[in-house]
Design a protein around this motif. Structure first.
Motif, short mmCIF file in Angstrom:
data_model
loop_
_atom_site.label_atom_id
_atom_site.label_comp_id
_atom_site.label_asym_id
_atom_site.label_seq_id
_atom_site.Cartn_x
_atom_site.Cartn_y
_atom_site.Cartn_z
N UNK A 66 0.85 -1.19 0.00
CA UNK A 66 0.00 0.00 0.00
C UNK A 66 0.89 1.24 0.00
N UNK A 67 0.48 2.24 -0.76
CA UNK A 67 1.20 3.51 -0.82
C UNK A 67 0.80 4.39 0.37
N UNK A 68 1.75 5.08 0.95
CA UNK A 68 1.49 5.92 2.11
C UNK A 68 1.04 7.33 1.70
N UNK A 69 0.10 7.88 2.46
CA UNK A 69 -0.35 9.28 2.33
C UNK A 69 -0.89 9.60 0.94
N UNK A 70 -1.54 8.61 0.32
CA UNK A 70 -2.04 8.84 -1.03
C UNK A 70 -3.15 9.90 -1.04
N UNK A 71 -3.99 9.90 -0.02
CA UNK A 71 -5.08 10.90 0.03
C UNK A 71 -4.51 12.31 0.04
N UNK A 72 -3.45 12.52 0.84
CA UNK A 72 -2.83 13.84 0.88
C UNK A 72 -2.23 14.21 -0.47
N UNK A 73 -1.54 13.24 -1.09
CA UNK A 73 -0.96 13.49 -2.42
C UNK A 73 -2.04 13.87 -3.43
N UNK A 74 -3.17 13.18 -3.36
CA UNK A 74 -4.26 13.45 -4.30
C UNK A 74 -4.82 14.85 -4.12
N UNK B 1 6.24 6.87 0.18
CA UNK B 1 6.43 5.82 1.16
C UNK B 1 5.48 4.67 0.89
N UNK B 2 5.72 3.52 1.51
CA UNK B 2 4.90 2.35 1.25
C UNK B 2 4.97 1.41 2.44
N UNK B 3 4.02 0.50 2.51
CA UNK B 3 4.02 -0.56 3.51
C UNK B 3 3.71 -1.88 2.85
N UNK B 4 4.42 -2.94 3.26
CA UNK B 4 4.23 -4.27 2.68
C UNK B 4 4.03 -5.28 3.81
N UNK B 5 2.97 -6.07 3.71
CA UNK B 5 2.72 -7.16 4.64
C UNK B 5 2.80 -8.49 3.93
N UNK B 6 3.45 -9.50 4.54
CA UNK B 6 3.67 -10.79 3.90
C UNK B 6 3.30 -11.91 4.87
N UNK B 7 2.51 -12.85 4.40
CA UNK B 7 2.15 -14.04 5.18
C UNK B 7 2.08 -15.23 4.22
N UNK B 8 1.85 -16.41 4.75
CA UNK B 8 1.79 -17.61 3.93
C UNK B 8 0.67 -18.50 4.46
N UNK B 9 0.02 -19.23 3.55
CA UNK B 9 -1.04 -20.13 3.97
C UNK B 9 -1.91 -20.54 2.81
N UNK B 10 -2.96 -21.29 3.12
CA UNK B 10 -3.90 -21.72 2.10
C UNK B 10 -4.90 -20.61 1.81
N UNK B 11 -5.21 -20.43 0.53
CA UNK B 11 -6.19 -19.43 0.12
C UNK B 11 -7.15 -20.06 -0.88
#
Length: 417
Positions: free
Chosen positions: A234-242, A322-332
């Motif tokens: 996800x991109x950070x502060x996108x609302x402000x940039x917009x 800026x950006x944030x990245x979350x990573x997990x593993x499992x069945x989907x």
């Protein structure tokens, strides 16, 4: 690009027969014997070889198509004697504004001309002249003729034939070509529409999902359970940039950010399932034993690309992203979800929710990339991690162990090709 047609080679009789017989043979083949051939470039090669075998003095042929593709504006397919595959050339968007294109017979036909004929070995005042014709003369060609291929809804493409025979094509050969045009237009439109459908699906849902859809996975609820490493960015502060930047600048910033993130993901075998405003969801299927390591390599390359992008943004007076990245593993669950008339081919499940919560957590603890312990254990990563201990994720009852990703060592990076 594609493999040559495996149809039985054409073997005409010694007596080629009258021109009506030759025309009938080629037309019958175009309309009834090309149904199993998916690619129009292979049909072009086969058609030209049949024409030559039937005594037609064609020594060069081209097809020019406008293409609905995010990367290319058009494509040219070229046949010459001896080629088992057509020479394929794609053209970038903006080509139509270049002098090379504007002063070409292809532009002339697309602009409304119904035929361009030039006896290349005749005086210059005998027909239209284009820079291309000098190249054809240098190759020993003596005649050029081009026509529009009329597709539905006013789409106009171009076919051309050239000869090396002294004096050029005969009137019977020109008449034969003209009679082939409607059949060639029909055959080429079917292939172009098939390719367009595949291209649009690949563009909007990705290559793996598009294969599933084309194979018939179009029923709501259809899908499979797969193991995957899940990445949400996800991109950070996108609302402000917009709010502070003009629309075109915002779109440019978004596109630069998505290029930086997406290209490494796709390069390392990940599948981007969707863009969600300023975020993206991607999976690396665990059917690849190196999926977790490949995901980490993709993140490392994406981080390097973001550094370069931000340096360029600063140079041009734009905002640092800026950006944030979350990573997990499992069945989907991987398949179709939605309403009766509007479906989304995506993944759902608890593992996706945890990846999403980890991405949200990056805002709170100010670390751009967070990994679950389950992912780290499966990745068997030996470096580039900082343990942050148990963290409470929104909506989950028990805390989970979380790691911050700080980079991978040179030894773990992919070797250059």
């Amino acid at each position: 690009m594609q493999s040559f047609s495996e149809e039985t080679p054409y073997s005409p009789a010694e007596d080629r027969g009258s021109w009506p017989m030759r025309k009938r043979r080629i037309l019958d083949w175009l309309m009834t014997e090309t149904r199993q051939q998916r690619f129009i470039d292979n049909i072009l090669v086969d058609m030209c070889q049949r024409l030559v075998d039937d005594g037609v003095s064609v020594a060069r042929a081209t097809l020019h198509f406008s293409i609905d593709n995010p990367q290319w504006r058009g494509a040219r397919m070229l046949w010459k004697p001896g080629l088992q595959q057509a020479d394929m050339q794609t053209f970038d968007h903006g080509l139509e504004e270049t002098p090379q294109y504007l002063n070409s017979p292809v532009n002339g036909i697309r602009s409304g001309l119904d035929e361009i004929r030039r006896h290349l070995d005749a005086p210059l005042d005998s027909g239209p002249e284009y820079p291309l014709f000098d190249d054809l003369r240098a190759d020993g060609l003596t005649d050029y003729v081009g026509w529009p291929l009329e597709h539905t809804l006013g789409k106009r493409h171009v076919v051309s034939f050239s000869s090396k025979r002294p004096g050029g094509f005969t009137e019977d050969e020109i008449a034969l070509f003209r009679d082939l045009l409607p059949a060639l237009a029909l055959v080429s439109e079917v292939r172009l529409k098939n390719r367009l459908a595949r291209t649009l699906l690949e563009t909007y849902v990705g290559p793996h999902a598009s294969e599933q859809i084309l194979a018939g996975a179009t029923t709501r609820g259809s899908g499979v359970t797969v193991g995957a490493a899940i990445m949400i960015c996800d991109l950070r502060d996108f609302t402000t940039l917009s709010d502070i930047w003009p629309r075109d600048d915002v779109i440019g910033l978004l596109n630069g950010y998505f290029d930086a993130m997406s290209e490494p993901i796709e390069r390392h075998g990940g599948e981007i399932l969707k863009f969600m405003g300023d975020g993206l969801l991607a999976i690396f299927p665990l059917s690849n034993p190196n999926a977790c390591a490949d995901l980490l390599r993709a993140i490392a390359e994406a981080q390097a690309a973001m550094i370069a992008l931000n340096e360029n943004n600063i140079k041009n007076g734009r905002s640092v992203l800026g950006y944030g990245i979350g990573v997990h593993v499992g069945d989907v669950m991987y398949g179709n979800i939605g309403s009766r008339k509007r479906l989304d081919f995506t993944v759902i499940g608890p593992a996706v929710n945890i990846a999403s919560r980890l991405e949200s957590l990056t805002k709170e603890i100010k670390r751009p990339v967070l990994l679950s312990k389950a992912f780290v254990d499966l990745a068997e990563c030996q470096s580039g991690l900082e343990g942050l201990g148990p963290q409470q994720l929104r909506g989950l009852g028990e805390p989970i162990d979380v790691f911050a990703f700080t980079g991978i060592s040179a030894a773990e990076r992919p070797r250059p090709d």
